[in-house]
Design an enzyme around this catalytic site. Structure first.
Site, PDB file in Angstrom:
ATOM      1  N   LYS A  22       0.865  -1.178   0.000  1.00 29.70           N
ATOM      2  CA  LYS A  22       0.000   0.000   0.000  1.00 29.70           C
ATOM      3  C   LYS A  22       0.901   1.226   0.000  1.00 29.70           C
ATOM      4  O   LYS A  22       1.953   1.230   0.668  1.00 29.70           O
ATOM      5  CB  LYS A  22      -0.859  -0.049   1.270  1.00 29.70           C
ATOM      6  CG  LYS A  22      -1.906   1.037   1.417  1.00 29.70           C
ATOM      7  CD  LYS A  22      -2.731   0.771   2.679  1.00 29.70           C
ATOM      8  CE  LYS A  22      -3.872   1.762   2.848  1.00 29.70           C
ATOM      9  NZ  LYS A  22      -4.725   1.421   4.016  1.00 29.70           N
TER      10      LYS A  22
ATOM     11  N   SER B  16      -9.491   0.870   3.018  1.00 32.42           N
ATOM     12  CA  SER B  16      -8.682   1.706   2.168  1.00 32.42           C
ATOM     13  C   SER B  16      -7.548   0.978   1.476  1.00 32.42           C
ATOM     14  O   SER B  16      -6.930   1.533   0.562  1.00 32.42           O
ATOM     15  CB  SER B  16      -8.106   2.864   2.983  1.00 32.42           C
ATOM     16  OG  SER B  16      -7.199   2.384   3.972  1.00 32.42           O
TER      17      SER B  16
ATOM     18  N   SER C  23      -9.517  -1.377   7.256  1.00 29.62           N
ATOM     19  CA  SER C  23      -8.965  -1.173   5.914  1.00 29.62           C
ATOM     20  C   SER C  23      -8.208  -2.362   5.349  1.00 29.62           C
ATOM     21  O   SER C  23      -7.857  -2.360   4.170  1.00 29.62           O
ATOM     22  CB  SER C  23      -8.067   0.070   5.893  1.00 29.62           C
ATOM     23  OG  SER C  23      -8.859   1.230   5.953  1.00 29.62           O
TER      24      SER C  23
END
Lengths: 463, 65
Positions: free
Chosen positions: A75, A151, A175
């Site tokens: 990420k 996310s 997330s």
């Protein structure tokens, strides 16, 4: 792409060369990710250099790590040496490049894994959708007309699409668990504080946790061992485990097929009891307030200087958080202490708690809402309905994809949370692996799934 | 004051005053979004502050399982 441990085994044995695996991974991402938009940057030079060095090590007979040659992505809030960490935004673009890898990236590299890509996310991790005004929306590999969740949506989608066997994400309110569930992959939010956050861009510091995504539960356990240094693949007898099904709050607005999948899972367990946690609506509210306040405080100075550079959806939430008075924030943290004691007490009677990860399957991109209490609400803000309360306590949670029902068409993935007492990752991972072997957990890769005509052009600058 | 009592106009003024005390100017284009998010947060604040806790229940800044 084959699961992580199978791939590493073939590379260690010399059956596959690391350079070949990395080259093919990079090529595959370039060819296929246009449909998903999971990847933001490719790391060709670094990855191929590391792969060549690894092949040389193997040819010399030097010892190599358990993840030898495994390509992985992070990420875009994990530091990678020489790259600016964007955190899914453009407001950090003028920051200097990272001087060293994040600690968990270093641990993976020390085990032989090779970083190949940075992955899309909601700006500053503030959302459950991976709809990013700067880098685009990540699409669900099982149906590109649907959300991947967020996310850490790029991290989940890259594994679900078979682009990468291992990715890293972060989980403040869900997330990791929300996108893992919507994309049908495995994710782990470890016990708060077990994995180091050095070199990870923060969101709400007192809630932030990082963890891996993989295609199988065995790979998840292996990744956690490498990341944490804790052994957790030891054989465990799971037949005596006491299982608790969270009811009340965690049964609202459930999709029928999700309820059926949970029932199939529980039917395989010897001891199951229902567990009702008190005050869950207030606990979830505490998560919202702490997140808004800590996130807002972190960004206040930049919001003063360049508010219009932010993703509008993120900016307005951060500003509102920065303007909260202190009393409710402190009260939320006190409520968090109270809830931890509630959870500790619950684990005196059970070993694993089971709850849905989301109320249903991935919402459509053109209708990004979910039903909560009979009302249509924003998916971006509310997909964490079932994850937020549990992360407030800090317990380890495995996000596990339910296996498709036998004899029925494979629809979109659905996921459950398997929660254990703090520090009991080995127990919950053993349970997960047993249930995957029994055919009750685990979802097929999206490679063969029909892909809608997304019309998204992929473009990945090399980092 | 409950969330229902706070009109958007009244809330805008209160938010701008708080923002000014922190040196933040809320751009006009952002104000409706900030107000909407603040109203949402006020609902959550009412929920959590509606639960009395003993004085000995301390904030959970650290987690030591």
């Amino acid at each position: 792409m084959m699961p992580m441990m199978d791939l590493a085994r073939k590379i260690r044995s010399g059956e596959l060369s690391a350079v070949r695996v990395i080259s093919q991974t990079l090529q595959s991402i370039r060819e296929r990710d246009g449909a998903y938009n999971a990847v933001t940057r490719l790391l060709d030079k670094r990855a191929l250099h590391a792969a060549a060095a690894l092949d040389a090590q193997i040819s010399r007979g030097d010892p190599v790590g358990p993840l030898a040659g495994v390509p992985f992505g992070v990420k875009d809030l994990f530091d990678l040496e020489g790259l600016v960490t964007t955190a899914g935004s453009v407001v950090l673009n003028a920051q200097p490049p990272a001087q060293r890898d994040a600690e968990v990236v270093r641990r993976l590299c020390a085990a032989g894994a090779i970083p190949v890509a940075t992955l899309n996310m909601d700006e500053f991790a503030y959302g459950f959708a991976t709809e990013n005004a700067h880098y685009g929306t990540t699409r669900n590999p099982h149906d590109t007309a649907c959300l991947a969740g967020g996310s850490s949506g790029g991290s989940a989608a890259a594994v679900a699409a078979g682009l990468l066997p291992l990715t890293l994400g972060s989980d403040t309110n869900g997330s990791i668990r929300v996108p893992a569930s919507l994309c049908g992959v495995w994710g782990l939010r470890p016990t708060q504080g077990v994995l180091p956050l050095q070199g990870v861009y923060p969101f709400a510091a007192s809630l932030d946790v990082i963890g891996p995504f993989t295609r199988t539960s065995a790979d998840l356990a292996c990744a956690f061992e490498v990341l944490s240094g804790q052994a957790c693949r030891v054989e465990q007898d799971i037949s005596a485990l006491r299982i608790g099904l969270l009811d009340g709050w965690f049964t609202q607005d459930l999709a029928p097929e999700l309820e059926a999948g949970v029932n199939r899972l529980l039917a395989a367990c010897r001891t199951v009891r229902r567990v009702t946690l008190p005050e869950v609506a207030r606990v979830r509210a505490a998560s919202f307030v702490i997140t808004a306040a800590e996130g807002g405080a972190l960004h206040l100075d930049r919001l003063k200087r360049e508010p219009m550079a932010y993703d509008p959806a993120t900016r307005d939430r951060l500003m509102a958080g920065a303007l909260l008075p202190s009393m409710p924030v402190v009260h939320a943290q006190r409520l968090r202490s109270w809830f931890r004691e509630v959870m500790h007490a619950a684990f005196e009677d059970v070993d694993i708690l089971v709850a849905p990860a989301t109320p249903g399957a991935a919402p459509r991109l053109d209708q990004p809402t979910i039903t909560v209490g009979g009302k249509q609400v924003s998916a971006r803000a509310n997909l964490g309905l079932f994850t937020q309360p549990l992360s407030l306590a800090g317990m380890p949670v495995v996000a596990a994809p339910l296996a498709p029902a036998a004899g029925q068409a494979v629809g979109l993935p659905l996921g459950v949370q398997l929660v254990a007492a703090p520090g009991r990752e080995a127990t919950v991972l053993a349970f997960a692996q047993a249930m995957e072997k029994a055919g009750l957990l685990g979802f097929p890769c999206a490679g063969a799934a029909p892909v809608a005509s997304a019309g998204v052009a992929g473009s990945h600058p090399a980092g | 004051m409950s969330g229902e009592d706070r009109t958007s106009a009244g809330l805008e003024g209160a938010l701008e005053a708080t923002a000014a005390s922190l040196g933040l100017t809320i751009p006009d284009a952002c104000l409706p979004g900030v107000v909407a998010n603040t109203q949402l947060l006020h609902g959550y604040v009412e929920l959590i502050c509606g639960m009395p806790l003993p004085d000995t229940c301390l904030p959970a800044y650290e987690y030591q399982p």
